[in-house]
Motif scaffolding. Structure first.
Motif, PDB file in Angstrom:
ATOM      1  N   MET A 200      39.013  35.099  31.369  1.00  0.00           N
ATOM      2  CA  MET A 200      40.633  35.199  31.168  1.00  0.00           C
ATOM      3  C   MET A 200      40.643  35.686  29.851  1.00  0.00           C
ATOM      4  O   MET A 200      39.755  35.538  29.028  1.00  0.00           O
ATOM      5  CB  MET A 200      40.864  33.651  31.343  1.00  0.00           C
ATOM      6  CG  MET A 200      40.842  32.966  32.633  1.00  0.00           C
ATOM      7  SD  MET A 200      41.838  33.892  33.835  1.00  0.00           S
ATOM      8  CE  MET A 200      41.226  33.025  35.340  1.00  0.00           C
TER       9      MET A 200
ATOM     10  N   GLU B  50      53.376  32.138  35.682  1.00  0.00           N
ATOM     11  CA  GLU B  50      52.094  32.252  34.700  1.00  0.00           C
ATOM     12  C   GLU B  50      52.550  33.326  33.889  1.00  0.00           C
ATOM     13  O   GLU B  50      52.187  33.430  32.613  1.00  0.00           O
ATOM     14  CB  GLU B  50      50.992  32.621  35.502  1.00  0.00           C
ATOM     15  CG  GLU B  50      50.224  31.520  36.215  1.00  0.00           C
ATOM     16  CD  GLU B  50      49.559  30.471  35.327  1.00  0.00           C
ATOM     17  OE1 GLU B  50      49.283  30.911  34.225  1.00  0.00           O
ATOM     18  OE2 GLU B  50      49.094  29.416  35.676  1.00  0.00           O
TER      19      GLU B  50
ATOM     20  N   SER C 169      53.815  31.314  41.689  1.00  0.00           N
ATOM     21  CA  SER C 169      53.052  30.791  40.700  1.00  0.00           C
ATOM     22  C   SER C 169      52.521  31.674  39.746  1.00  0.00           C
ATOM     23  O   SER C 169      52.627  31.450  38.486  1.00  0.00           O
ATOM     24  CB  SER C 169      51.730  30.103  41.266  1.00  0.00           C
ATOM     25  OG  SER C 169      52.115  28.840  42.296  1.00  0.00           O
ATOM     26  N   ILE C 170      52.473  33.002  40.292  1.00  0.00           N
ATOM     27  CA  ILE C 170      51.980  33.907  39.545  1.00  0.00           C
ATOM     28  C   ILE C 170      53.260  34.420  38.426  1.00  0.00           C
ATOM     29  O   ILE C 170      52.640  34.748  37.326  1.00  0.00           O
ATOM     30  CB  ILE C 170      51.779  35.286  40.435  1.00  0.00           C
ATOM     31  CG1 ILE C 170      50.525  35.061  41.301  1.00  0.00           C
ATOM     32  CG2 ILE C 170      51.654  36.793  39.594  1.00  0.00           C
ATOM     33  CD1 ILE C 170      50.274  36.165  42.186  1.00  0.00           C
TER      34      ILE C 170
ATOM     35  N   GLU D 174      46.558  32.106  38.434  1.00  0.00           N
ATOM     36  CA  GLU D 174      46.139  32.459  36.844  1.00  0.00           C
ATOM     37  C   GLU D 174      45.341  33.775  36.685  1.00  0.00           C
ATOM     38  O   GLU D 174      45.542  34.478  35.912  1.00  0.00           O
ATOM     39  CB  GLU D 174      45.458  31.404  36.359  1.00  0.00           C
ATOM     40  CG  GLU D 174      45.207  31.505  34.635  1.00  0.00           C
ATOM     41  CD  GLU D 174      44.471  30.500  33.884  1.00  0.00           C
ATOM     42  OE1 GLU D 174      44.066  30.703  32.722  1.00  0.00           O
ATOM     43  OE2 GLU D 174      44.260  29.318  34.737  1.00  0.00           O
TER      44      GLU D 174
ATOM     45  N   ALA E  75      47.777  36.671  37.587  1.00  0.00           N
ATOM     46  CA  ALA E  75      48.662  36.964  36.671  1.00  0.00           C
ATOM     47  C   ALA E  75      48.024  37.788  35.462  1.00  0.00           C
ATOM     48  O   ALA E  75      48.486  38.563  34.949  1.00  0.00           O
ATOM     49  CB  ALA E  75      49.348  35.439  36.213  1.00  0.00           C
ATOM     50  N   ASP E  76      46.671  37.246  35.144  1.00  0.00           N
ATOM     51  CA  ASP E  76      45.918  37.868  34.136  1.00  0.00           C
ATOM     52  C   ASP E  76      45.873  39.163  34.357  1.00  0.00           C
ATOM     53  O   ASP E  76      45.848  40.261  33.559  1.00  0.00           O
ATOM     54  CB  ASP E  76      44.711  37.050  33.752  1.00  0.00           C
ATOM     55  CG  ASP E  76      44.150  37.479  32.438  1.00  0.00           C
ATOM     56  OD1 ASP E  76      44.432  38.113  31.785  1.00  0.00           O
ATOM     57  OD2 ASP E  76      43.121  36.695  32.122  1.00  0.00           O
TER      58      ASP E  76
END
Length: 326
Positions: free
Chosen positions: A1, A30, A26-27, A303, A306-307
């Motif tokens: 991450m 984030e 959810s993305i 997560e 999204a990263d």
């Protein structure tokens, strides 16, 4: 991450098809951005109608759409969405494919068979995609079927972190590969959890049918974790669990990235010796109201994706997210 959150530019736009809206939400959460405004409906004859309700001109568009069941509908919707954004003059279109449908036909085994994994790659490329993000492709060579950049991410570290948290580590646990082809994935999880490794040798007399021929490794008295990239009808996982228990395993947990869970998987797993099934949310879990739902744990890949989106948007390195091969 990422060590710290990278700044997001004003031209980032995240849109979601109807394949997995909960994951898309959810993305976006984030990332700290709203989902783009878009309408997906049907004409009277069932044809898919798409209307993008905000400007995409000059935007860095990320389109989240797994091609899970209903596979053909989600695939066609993805292609139509790509065409819509291409014609809307988006600067770049990145397809985020948490689950890549039609991946299991990745080579010709018999005469006159198609290679549908390559066909899908061609369709996505020709429809306007500039880049693709995937998680745990069924066959790694699919990455080479595209004529554009593909970021192949791995959910294994997410699964590994979960098993560490619940204490399935060290010598009392054994990680099991359900076949010879999954040994690399299973070995990496075994190294993460510092456990021994076992391998199930099997043959497939027909699609979605499996016969266990041998178990390589000591599983007696062990808490076994079978890891695979996907669970479809559940036949392979259930047969493997039964064979492990017959060899003296203390318990069996199954885990995978993609919970396809076609019929009759949920009933098979419910009646099997498998105590727990750990999945990720690359595919929506449709059985929350089923009596066997308590056996399932769903981990989020939001997560991770999204990263990846943030790094791609900011032209930062994505390789840190998949340096450890699974």
């Amino acid at each position: 991450m990422a060590k710290k959150a990278l700044p997001i530019g004003k031209n980032l736009r995240v849109f979601a098809g109807s394949g997995n809206p909960a994951l898309a939400d959810s993305i976006a959460t984030e990332l700290g951005v709203p989902l783009g405004k878009m309408l997906v409906t049907r004409f009277a004859d069932g044809e898919i109608r798409v209307q993008v309700d905000e400007s995409a001109r000059g935007m860095d568009v990320f389109l989240i759409q797994p091609t899970c069941a209903p596979v053909n509908d989600n695939m066609m919707e993805l292609l139509i969405l790509l065409d819509a954004f291409r014609r809307a003059s988006a600067q770049r279109i990145t397809v985020v494919l948490p689950y890549y449908g039609y991946a299991r036909q990745d080579k010709k085994i018999k005469s006159r068979e198609p290679i549908t994994a390559r066909l899908v790659a061609d369709l996505i490329s020709e429809s306007g995609a500039n880049r693709v993000v995937c998680i745990d492709l069924h066959a790694k060579q699919i990455q080479g079927f595209f004529r554009l950049p593909v970021d192949h991410l791995y959910a294994g570290p997410i699964l590994g972190a979960h098993f560490k948290e619940v204490g399935l580590i060290n010598g009392d646990t054994c990680v099991v590969s359900p076949d010879e082809g999954g040994v690399t994935r299973a070995r990496t999880l075994a190294e993460t959890l510092q456990t021994p490794l076992a391998i199930i040798s099997k043959r497939r007399p027909a699609p979605n049918k499996v016969e266990i021929t041998e178990i390589i490794g000591d599983v007696f008295g062990k808490n076994c974790i079978i890891i695979d990239d996907m669970i479809d009808t559940g036949g392979s996982i259930v047969s493997g669990a039964q064979a492990l228990i017959a060899r003296g395993a203390a318990s069996v947990t199954a885990c995978c990235t993609h919970g396809v869970l076609s019929e009759p998987a949920i009933d098979r797993i419910s009646a099997s010796p498998i105590e727990r099934v750990v999945l990720t949310d690359t595919i929506p879990f449709r059985y929350a109201d089923h009596p066997a739902a308590s056996k399932f744990t769903v981990l989020s890949v939001a997560e991770l994706l999204a990263d990846a989106i943030r790094r791609i948007h900011c032209d930062d390195s994505v390789s840190e997210l998949f340096e450890k091969q699974w």
